[in-house]
Motif scaffolding. Structure first.
Motif, short mmCIF file in Angstrom:
data_model
loop_
_atom_site.label_atom_id
_atom_site.label_comp_id
_atom_site.label_asym_id
_atom_site.label_seq_id
_atom_site.Cartn_x
_atom_site.Cartn_y
_atom_site.Cartn_z
N ASP A 41 0.76 -1.25 0.05
CA ASP A 41 -0.06 -0.14 0.00
C ASP A 41 0.80 1.15 -0.22
O ASP A 41 0.59 2.38 -0.61
N THR B 107 2.13 1.72 -3.51
CA THR B 107 1.11 2.31 -4.45
C THR B 107 0.85 3.81 -4.03
O THR B 107 0.56 4.62 -5.17
N ARG B 108 0.81 4.27 -3.07
CA ARG B 108 0.60 5.58 -2.46
C ARG B 108 1.85 6.47 -2.99
O ARG B 108 1.62 7.69 -3.58
#
Length: 285
Positions: A96, A99-100
């Motif tokens: 995550d 992705t950010r």
């Protein structure tokens, strides 16, 4: 009176220009005290920058871009290592975070472009390339460090030596010992691994930012330089800054809990350094 040698004058001028370009390209590297020393990627970039056929501004930018690609490859390798070795919940949280980070980089590219549109002069292309490099380098060092925490330990030399000895010449000893004889154990295998200071720091509970002086001070600096950049940007570009900061905040929220309080402060500090540099660059001729 002797006549000046035009060839020597041209060589001296070229040498001074090359030194200036190298100083500009190396500036962000010197600013990161916690960065790995003599990293092969940094060494390769410095060697590239020193080449005669890379002494021009476009040549220097090519060297920086090649280093950025190498740091990106280091990120990809470290993320594969985390995916292979980290616990499932940690693996998901790092995915995550990545992705950010990618989403933030997209918005950041637009902000950097908007800032350097306000400048004049070809030498600013070196500064722009360095700004783009630094965020990738910072991320690579962070995920590489995380990957090293989860990577399986290398076999101890004593254990490896004992295993080799047992495989090559101890069959007769084992045969004469009897079936109920206790098996010999390696001291390295029997003794638990001592927890490192780094591992203990990651196990400690993180305080809220307003209870951590380093974090709170870094956040204050970030807001200050963000205001300075907003004031120097053209009105049409201020929304680009808002989007980039919003994307960075999402990346920070996903990433800060994965580290220590010191790493959280460093993460903000990296952003402060970039926003400060952009605020000092915007509008320059």
């Amino acid at each position: 009176m002797s006549t000046p040698n035009p060839l020597l004058g041209a060589l001296a001028s070229s040498a001074m220009r090359c030194a200036l370009v190298l100083a500009l390209s190396a500036a962000p590297l010197a600013a990161r005290a916690e960065a790995a020393r003599a990293d092969p990627i940094d060494t390769a970039m410095q060697a590239c920058s020193a080449r005669a056929d890379r002494s021009s501004t476009p040549g220097q930018v090519q060297c920086i871009d090649a280093a950025r690609d190498a740091w990106q490859a280091a990120i990809d390798a470290a993320m594969r290592s985390i995916a292979a070795n980290a616990p499932e919940d940690v693996k998901r949280r790092w995915a995550d975070s990545q992705t950010r980070w990618l989403a933030w980089r997209k918005e950041e590219a637009a902000l950097i472009h908007a800032v350097f549109e306000t400048t004049r002069g070809s030498t600013y292309s070196i500064t722009q390339a360095n700004v783009q490099l630094q965020s990738v380098r910072d991320r690579a060092l962070a995920v590489r460090h995380a990957a090293s925490r989860f990577a399986p330990p290398a076999p101890a030399p004593a254990a490896a030596s004992a295993a080799a000895s047992a495989a090559s010449g101890s069959a007769s000893v084992v045969a004469g010992a009897g079936s109920d004889a206790p098996a010999a154990s390696s001291p390295a295998a029997a003794a638990p691994r001592a927890q490192s200071d780094d591992a203990r720091a990651h196990d400690e509970r993180m305080r809220p930012c307003n209870a951590d002086a380093a974090c709170e001070h870094a956040q204050f600096d970030l807001r200050r330089y963000e205001r300075a950049l907003r004031e120097k940007l053209p009105a049409r570009a201020r929304a680009t800054l808002v989007r980039a900061q919003r994307a960075w905040s999402a990346y920070f929220a996903a990433t800060a809990p994965l580290g220590t309080e010191a790493e959280r402060a460093d993460l903000i500090g990296e952003r402060v350094a970039t926003i400060k540099r952009l605020s000092e660059t915007a509008g320059n001729d």
